[in-house]
Design a protein around this motif. Sequence first.
Motif, PDB file in Angstrom:
ATOM      1  N   SER A 150       0.829  -1.202   0.000  1.00  0.00           N
ATOM      2  CA  SER A 150       0.000   0.000   0.000  1.00  0.00           C
ATOM      3  C   SER A 150       0.865   1.255   0.000  1.00  0.00           C
ATOM      4  CB  SER A 150      -0.924  -0.004   1.221  1.00  0.00           C
ATOM      5  OG  SER A 150      -1.859   1.047   1.155  1.00  0.00           O
ATOM      6  N   THR A 151       0.211   2.390  -0.081  1.00  0.00           N
ATOM      7  CA  THR A 151       0.922   3.658  -0.141  1.00  0.00           C
ATOM      8  C   THR A 151       1.560   4.003   1.199  1.00  0.00           C
ATOM      9  OG1 THR A 151      -1.144   4.796   0.350  1.00  0.00           O
ATOM     10  CG2 THR A 151      -0.541   4.577  -1.959  1.00  0.00           C
ATOM     11  N   ARG A 192       3.680   0.435  -5.014  1.00  0.00           N
ATOM     12  CA  ARG A 192       2.669   0.858  -4.041  1.00  0.00           C
ATOM     13  C   ARG A 192       1.392   1.337  -4.721  1.00  0.00           C
ATOM     14  NH1 ARG A 192       7.609   2.751  -1.631  1.00  0.00           N
ATOM     15  NH2 ARG A 192       7.927   1.811   0.437  1.00  0.00           N
TER      16      ARG A 192
END
Length: 316
Positions: free
Chosen positions: A141-142, A169
């Motif tokens: 994820s970010t 990401r």
Amino acid sequence: MIMTPSRLLSSLCLTAAIASGASAQTAPETLTIKGGSQGGSWYTISAAMTQIFASEGVTANAELGNGLSNVMVIGQGEADVAITFASVPPAAAKGVDPFPAPMDNIRAIAMLSPSAMQLIVSEDSGIDSYADIAGKSIATSTVGSSTEDLFALTRGALGLSDDDLTLSRGNVNFDIDAVKDRSADGLFVLTAAPTGSFIDLFSSNDVKLVPVDEALATKLNEANAGYVASVIPAGTYEGQDEDVASVSTSTMIVVNADMPEEDAYFIAKTLVEHIADLQASHNSLASITPETMGSFSGAEPHPGALRYFTEAGLIN
């Protein structure tokens, strides 16, 4: 004193008015709810919450978010309700990175269900343990999300730097596509197990879950007590014939400490009274109960929520 009929009627009306006022519940006019990324469990749950509040006459809208930024936004008073993990408020209260300063105004409304640390890899990726991710490509994820925060903690516990593997990401759908098109060997996520989008991934691709060994689980727990050793039961995903050791943390609903007590009471009461709708919104919530929703951890309960659960006899 003998009361005349008219005086008795007045007394009864006053008593009824007092009782009505005491039982009447105020509700916020609008609510902004910070959920998760598209494809994740929180995205679905936050959408269901908007419908639940709408059924009680409250205009609500769900916005994308993640575990860490959701807490920041709530702490800054820029949203009303958010979903996060029990591991986040303690870090926020200490001002642990990425929180720039201690943030101790986060309060719990209700607990939901555990979310598990999941490393899903292609069968032929050569990844059989977390130590094997060195030199591999992993979608996550970010930066600023609970998933990436845990994955960064995991990389550190393994003695790996970001240069020791290839990271990409994005949101959950991005990560899944990366595994499907083989631009990534696997994906790392902290979310409910099972999650619908991963059920589809397992049913249509040759992938597997990577177990978390005891040493890694211990290191993660020592770094943040909100992460505890757990198990993803056999049969959670297609082809998963055995239990898989993992690490999990509880999902929770939080608000700002400054929220009016009656608003917090209304939110807690409404969610519990619509528990069937919550359970139906995502398979990870199928086993929640009113009692488990009041089993607070990770953050102090808001006085309004505490009052509701106490009055309802759900906690002592």
